[in-house]
Design a protein around this motif. Sequence first.
Motif, mmCIF file in Angstrom:
data_model
loop_
_atom_site.group_PDB
_atom_site.id
_atom_site.type_symbol
_atom_site.label_atom_id
_atom_site.label_comp_id
_atom_site.label_asym_id
_atom_site.label_seq_id
_atom_site.Cartn_x
_atom_site.Cartn_y
_atom_site.Cartn_z
ATOM 1 N N ASP A 1 0.913 -1.098 0.098
ATOM 2 C CA ASP A 1 0.077 0.031 0.034
ATOM 3 C C ASP A 1 0.899 1.243 -0.017
ATOM 4 N N GLU A 2 0.876 1.950 -1.038
ATOM 5 C CA GLU A 2 1.585 3.351 -1.347
ATOM 6 C C GLU A 2 3.058 3.016 -0.787
ATOM 7 N N PRO A 3 3.714 2.094 -1.785
ATOM 8 C CA PRO A 3 5.228 1.707 -1.458
ATOM 9 C C PRO A 3 6.122 2.731 -1.546
ATOM 10 N N THR A 4 5.745 3.821 -2.305
ATOM 11 C CA THR A 4 6.881 5.115 -2.602
ATOM 12 C C THR A 4 6.525 6.083 -1.672
ATOM 13 N N ASN A 5 5.732 6.221 -0.657
ATOM 14 C CA ASN A 5 5.465 7.510 -0.103
ATOM 15 C C ASN A 5 6.859 7.852 0.683
ATOM 16 N N HIS A 6 7.673 7.117 1.253
ATOM 17 C CA HIS A 6 8.804 7.437 1.890
ATOM 18 C C HIS A 6 10.314 7.170 1.321
ATOM 19 N N LEU A 7 10.090 7.118 0.003
ATOM 20 C CA LEU A 7 11.392 6.768 -0.773
ATOM 21 C C LEU A 7 11.962 8.171 -1.588
ATOM 22 N N ASP A 8 12.943 8.074 -1.693
ATOM 23 C CA ASP A 8 13.552 9.384 -2.479
ATOM 24 C C ASP A 8 13.679 8.805 -4.038
ATOM 25 N N LEU A 9 13.909 9.688 -4.919
ATOM 26 C CA LEU A 9 13.794 9.258 -6.371
ATOM 27 C C LEU A 9 14.685 8.097 -6.755
ATOM 28 N N ASP A 10 15.772 7.917 -6.198
ATOM 29 C CA ASP A 10 16.760 6.784 -6.391
ATOM 30 C C ASP A 10 15.946 5.430 -5.989
ATOM 31 N N ALA A 11 15.587 5.736 -4.747
ATOM 32 C CA ALA A 11 14.934 4.328 -4.277
ATOM 33 C C ALA A 11 13.789 3.902 -5.141
ATOM 34 N N VAL A 12 12.868 5.030 -5.426
ATOM 35 C CA VAL A 12 11.676 4.686 -6.318
ATOM 36 C C VAL A 12 12.140 3.970 -7.475
ATOM 37 N N GLU A 13 13.329 4.566 -8.327
ATOM 38 C CA GLU A 13 13.793 3.632 -9.436
ATOM 39 C C GLU A 13 14.301 2.313 -9.211
ATOM 40 N N ALA A 14 15.120 2.251 -7.971
ATOM 41 C CA ALA A 14 15.318 0.725 -7.677
ATOM 42 C C ALA A 14 14.112 -0.124 -7.405
ATOM 43 N N LEU A 15 12.948 0.371 -6.751
ATOM 44 C CA LEU A 15 11.952 -0.358 -6.497
ATOM 45 C C LEU A 15 11.340 -0.651 -7.865
ATOM 46 N N ILE A 16 11.331 0.110 -8.745
ATOM 47 C CA ILE A 16 10.461 -0.225 -9.887
ATOM 48 C C ILE A 16 11.299 -1.033 -10.782
ATOM 49 N N HIS A 17 12.803 -1.053 -10.731
ATOM 50 C CA HIS A 17 13.530 -2.089 -11.524
ATOM 51 C C HIS A 17 13.423 -3.249 -11.106
#
Length: 100
Positions: A1-17
Amino acid sequence: DEPTNHLDLDAVEALIHALQECECGLLVISHDEHLVTSICEELWVAEPGRVRLLRSPHPESETAFDEYRRQQLRLAKRQGLLPQAAGARLEEEEREEEER
């Protein structure tokens, strides 16, 4: 549920990958358009009393999230929640849509 709320941009890109590489089924609950359009093959929208599959009427040029955004803007306009300038833009987009 809303996995990107507390991530910075680099962490979001790593999660997407990582999610793109995952060979499994996922249920992702998010309003993060970048995340959703990067990893989801289908967009299911939960509404009061129902869940429905949302598809883009023009998959070659837009995503299901674009259609979701358009539907939400129409709803906001009907409810009088949309600023006048945004309402005018929505009407222009709807006219362009009809011309396609």
